[in-house]
Design a protein around this motif. Sequence first.
Motif, PDB file in Angstrom:
ATOM      1  N   ILE A  75     -49.058 -13.197 -36.517  1.00 19.99           N
ATOM      2  CA  ILE A  75     -49.012 -14.657 -36.625  1.00 19.99           C
ATOM      3  C   ILE A  75     -50.369 -15.088 -37.157  1.00 19.99           C
ATOM      4  O   ILE A  75     -51.407 -14.764 -36.577  1.00 19.99           O
ATOM      5  CB  ILE A  75     -48.728 -15.336 -35.282  1.00 19.99           C
ATOM      6  CG1 ILE A  75     -47.349 -14.934 -34.759  1.00 19.99           C
ATOM      7  CG2 ILE A  75     -48.823 -16.856 -35.414  1.00 19.99           C
ATOM      8  CD1 ILE A  75     -47.014 -15.508 -33.389  1.00 19.99           C
ATOM      9  N   LEU A  76     -50.368 -15.807 -38.260  1.00 22.83           N
ATOM     10  CA  LEU A  76     -51.597 -16.163 -38.964  1.00 22.83           C
ATOM     11  C   LEU A  76     -51.751 -17.676 -38.992  1.00 22.83           C
ATOM     12  O   LEU A  76     -50.904 -18.390 -39.542  1.00 22.83           O
ATOM     13  CB  LEU A  76     -51.548 -15.589 -40.386  1.00 22.83           C
ATOM     14  CG  LEU A  76     -52.749 -15.763 -41.290  1.00 22.83           C
ATOM     15  CD1 LEU A  76     -53.996 -15.155 -40.677  1.00 22.83           C
ATOM     16  CD2 LEU A  76     -52.470 -15.130 -42.656  1.00 22.83           C
ATOM     17  N   ILE A  77     -52.823 -18.167 -38.380  1.00 23.03           N
ATOM     18  CA  ILE A  77     -53.171 -19.584 -38.456  1.00 23.03           C
ATOM     19  C   ILE A  77     -54.275 -19.733 -39.484  1.00 23.03           C
ATOM     20  O   ILE A  77     -55.317 -19.063 -39.394  1.00 23.03           O
ATOM     21  CB  ILE A  77     -53.661 -20.120 -37.094  1.00 23.03           C
ATOM     22  CG1 ILE A  77     -52.579 -19.980 -36.029  1.00 23.03           C
ATOM     23  CG2 ILE A  77     -54.096 -21.574 -37.211  1.00 23.03           C
ATOM     24  CD1 ILE A  77     -53.051 -20.363 -34.634  1.00 23.03           C
ATOM     25  N   SER A  78     -54.064 -20.558 -40.493  1.00 18.19           N
ATOM     26  CA  SER A  78     -55.090 -20.742 -41.521  1.00 18.19           C
ATOM     27  C   SER A  78     -54.867 -22.056 -42.238  1.00 18.19           C
ATOM     28  O   SER A  78     -53.733 -22.533 -42.362  1.00 18.19           O
ATOM     29  CB  SER A  78     -55.061 -19.586 -42.526  1.00 18.19           C
ATOM     30  OG  SER A  78     -56.007 -19.785 -43.550  1.00 18.19           O
ATOM     31  N   HIS A  79     -55.982 -22.632 -42.724  1.00 21.66           N
ATOM     32  CA  HIS A  79     -55.902 -23.825 -43.568  1.00 21.66           C
ATOM     33  C   HIS A  79     -55.961 -23.468 -45.046  1.00 21.66           C
ATOM     34  O   HIS A  79     -55.833 -24.342 -45.899  1.00 21.66           O
ATOM     35  CB  HIS A  79     -57.041 -24.793 -43.235  1.00 21.66           C
ATOM     36  CG  HIS A  79     -56.968 -25.351 -41.854  1.00 21.66           C
ATOM     37  ND1 HIS A  79     -55.849 -25.989 -41.375  1.00 21.66           N
ATOM     38  CD2 HIS A  79     -57.858 -25.350 -40.842  1.00 21.66           C
ATOM     39  CE1 HIS A  79     -56.069 -26.370 -40.126  1.00 21.66           C
ATOM     40  NE2 HIS A  79     -57.265 -25.990 -39.780  1.00 21.66           N
ATOM     41  N   LYS A  80     -56.167 -22.183 -45.350  1.00 20.55           N
ATOM     42  CA  LYS A  80     -56.229 -21.744 -46.745  1.00 20.55           C
ATOM     43  C   LYS A  80     -54.808 -21.414 -47.204  1.00 20.55           C
ATOM     44  O   LYS A  80     -54.344 -20.288 -47.120  1.00 20.55           O
ATOM     45  CB  LYS A  80     -57.159 -20.538 -46.871  1.00 20.55           C
ATOM     46  CG  LYS A  80     -58.607 -20.855 -46.491  1.00 20.55           C
ATOM     47  CD  LYS A  80     -59.504 -19.648 -46.672  1.00 20.55           C
ATOM     48  CE  LYS A  80     -60.949 -19.967 -46.300  1.00 20.55           C
ATOM     49  NZ  LYS A  80     -61.839 -18.800 -46.480  1.00 20.55           N
ATOM     50  N   LEU A  81     -54.129 -22.430 -47.697  1.00 18.33           N
ATOM     51  CA  LEU A  81     -52.714 -22.296 -47.996  1.00 18.33           C
ATOM     52  C   LEU A  81     -52.440 -21.294 -49.106  1.00 18.33           C
ATOM     53  O   LEU A  81     -51.417 -20.606 -49.094  1.00 18.33           O
ATOM     54  CB  LEU A  81     -52.130 -23.670 -48.372  1.00 18.33           C
ATOM     55  CG  LEU A  81     -52.260 -24.764 -47.301  1.00 18.33           C
ATOM     56  CD1 LEU A  81     -51.567 -26.032 -47.763  1.00 18.33           C
ATOM     57  CD2 LEU A  81     -51.682 -24.302 -45.971  1.00 18.33           C
ATOM     58  N   ASN A  82     -53.347 -21.188 -50.082  1.00 15.87           N
ATOM     59  CA  ASN A  82     -53.142 -20.225 -51.164  1.00 15.87           C
ATOM     60  C   ASN A  82     -53.132 -18.796 -50.622  1.00 15.87           C
ATOM     61  O   ASN A  82     -52.373 -17.942 -51.096  1.00 15.87           O
ATOM     62  CB  ASN A  82     -54.217 -20.387 -52.239  1.00 15.87           C
ATOM     63  CG  ASN A  82     -55.624 -20.192 -51.693  1.00 15.87           C
ATOM     64  OD1 ASN A  82     -55.918 -20.582 -50.570  1.00 15.87           O
ATOM     65  ND2 ASN A  82     -56.499 -19.606 -52.487  1.00 15.87           N
TER      66      ASN A  82
END
Length: 509
Positions: A196-203
């Motif tokens: 499960i990956l939480i990130s704001h780097k959508l690319n």
Amino acid sequence: MATILSMKNITKTFPGVKALDNVNLEVEQGEIHALVGENGAGKSTLMKVLSGVHPHHSYSGDILFQGQKCEFKNINQSEELGIVIIHQELALIPELSIAENVFLGNEQSTKGIINWNESIEKTKALLDKVGLHINPQTLIKQIGVGKQQLVEIAKALSKEVKLLILDEPTAALNEEDSENLLNLLVEFKKQGITSILISHKLNELMAVVDRITILRDGKTIETLSMEKDGVTEQRIIKGMVGRDMNDLYPERVSQPGGVVLEVKEWNVYNPENPQQQIIHNANFHIKKGEIVGIAGLMGAGRTELAMSVFGKSYGRNISGRIFKDGKEIKIENVNQAIEQGLAYVSEDRKKYGLVLNDSVRENLTLANLFKISRRSILNKHEEVKQAENLKGSMNIKTPTIEQKAINLSGGNQQKVVLGKWIFTNPDVLILDEPTRGIDVGAKNEIYKKINDLAQEGKGILMISSELPELLGMCDRIYTLAEGRITGEVNKKDADQEQLMTYMTRSRRS
């Protein structure tokens, strides 16, 4: 594909706010599943519920892992089942070595005696997996925040992982290290490990994940399949913020004035090793109303340069000259830097930017207590007034200015730090990774504030690991490699390829 995790109707309340409101999440065995949303949407809280950081009975709803109902009382119980979480806040002990941190609580021992050779060899193998080639006996305090993040990941890999949760794992990493980490998750997927990956780097997310669940205001908005739903960044952003956001980098008409700050022949040595030179003969300048960027790979010396200029808060044997409005000035400490109109927003807001257990009010006014004092006596009424004004102008989302900073989301914490320095009315703001670990909505708000400050005639020095951010915001960009300024490019002439070329120049080039 079988479901490995089901979280049903999860509701979690903190004093004054409902962080999670009947959230539902399903994750399939062996997939990479992204969890996205604005700061404060509930992503980290949901994962803390899953991992036992928020124990059973502190929330309502059900957790099913591999078909079994789970009621974790602490993080140890979730780890025993193979659920390992890497938090956004680093949990390493600075005075211990990398190897000691990796196996802390899980020591490689026989009959109570630690086998250091085994610990070091196993740590080296784990570090190789995350692309960190460094001596396992190096102390944590001797490496930067990006490398510390990789140590956290290596520590998680030392356990029998079935479900790996990563909360903003690439926020502090450069592009190369981020790519290595994402490739590692793909390898884990081939081995049957679920992430499960939480990130704001959508690319980054769109390059590796199978499905994306969007949270907004503590509620589940939707789950999208990358294969079936034709997912675009704009669709994700609209789900996150509830509106379209076509212009992430707001337009600004640049009208620079005279030079407000100039640094000449700047040299800095490592405080831990006085023989090692970190910054070599750096020369740069900033004009009034200008946003100037500094681009460089991890270890290039960006933060060291910024901190050494800001009151010599990093380094020793510092030499060089600083000019403000054409006149040479002496800055020997942070107080003098503030008096000379400089402000510094650190890349590590929790360590250097905030007093986490103090209120929003106290943090906002901390850097300029003279403004709200008379004869060294604090005017509480004036402090509340100024803090409320800053809360409004910075759009800080908090029930009250008496809320502790530690209870705010990352984006709102960053707004408090920026607001604190704006309260000093500086002429020059040094912004070190001002949007690290912040969602697109909060980024857009901070970009607008930076533009407003430039329009007011303030000089801005902006350090960022994200080249699109520098290209979108800056008038000029300096590149740094091995502590040397290797290039200076105007915005109209700059592109990522050119910047990367300058950023990778060695001193022999």
